[in-house]
Scaffold this active site. Sequence first.
Site, PDB file in Angstrom:
ATOM      1  CD  GLU A   1      -4.785   1.387  -2.754  1.00 61.13           C
ATOM      2  OE1 GLU A   1      -5.436   0.658  -1.990  1.00 61.13           O
ATOM      3  OE2 GLU A   1      -4.458   2.555  -2.480  1.00 61.13           O
TER       4      GLU A   1
ATOM      5  CG  ASP B   1      -1.808   1.211   1.292  1.00 67.26           C
ATOM      6  OD1 ASP B   1      -2.298   1.642   0.227  1.00 67.26           O
ATOM      7  OD2 ASP B   1      -2.030   1.732   2.401  1.00 67.26           O
TER       8      ASP B   1
ATOM      9  CG  ASP C   1      -0.590   3.194   6.088  1.00 73.41           C
ATOM     10  OD1 ASP C   1      -1.343   3.611   5.190  1.00 73.41           O
ATOM     11  OD2 ASP C   1      -0.159   3.907   7.011  1.00 73.41           O
TER      12      ASP C   1
END
Length: 177
Positions: A68, A8, A140
Site C-alpha cells: 500500500e 499493509d 491488518d
Amino acid sequence: MALILGIDPGSRRTGFGIVNAIGSRLEYVTSGCIRVEREPSLPEKLHRIYQAVCQIIEQYHPEEFAIEQVFLGKNADSALKLGQARGTAIVAAMQNGLPVYEYAAKKVKQAVVGNGAADKAQMQHMMMAMLKLPGVPQEDAADALAIAVCHSHTRQSLIRMSGVRHSRRGRLMGDSK
C-alpha cells in the site's frame, strides 16, 4: 500462476497476506501480522519488520510483491513512521529480487469491495468471502490480502489488454503469427 505477497505496512503492526493467482482464480496461502509494538525503538522495529518480511519471502517464495502507498493523514509523525515501515518492507522485497507494485488504499478498496471508502469490517468480510476463509482475518492481515488481490486483478486486466493468450514457464506469450 503467480504467488503474490501483499503488505499493509504499519509502525506497530504490519499485515501480510499471500495469495496464489491461477488465471482469474485466487487461492489463499497464508496471512498474519508482524507485531513490533514491544520493540523499544524505531530502528529496532524497522529491523524486526525487515527480518520478518525476509523470512516470509524465504519460506513462501512469492514471485511478486504488492504494498500500500503511504497516504498523508492528519499526523505527520505517524505518516513518517508509516513511510519508514513501508520503505523497510520494500527494501526486503528488493533485496530478495521481487518486483514491487504499489497501490493507493482507495484503489485497493475499490478493487475488492467496489467502494473506495470501504471500512475495515467490509474489507475483512470480502476477504473471507473471496478467499473462502473459515473465519474473519485480523484487520491488518485482511488489508494485506486485499492488496494482493488488487494486484492480481490489475495484473489480469493488463494481461487481457495486452492480448496474451497463454504462458510458458511463467512467461506470458502472445499469438505466434
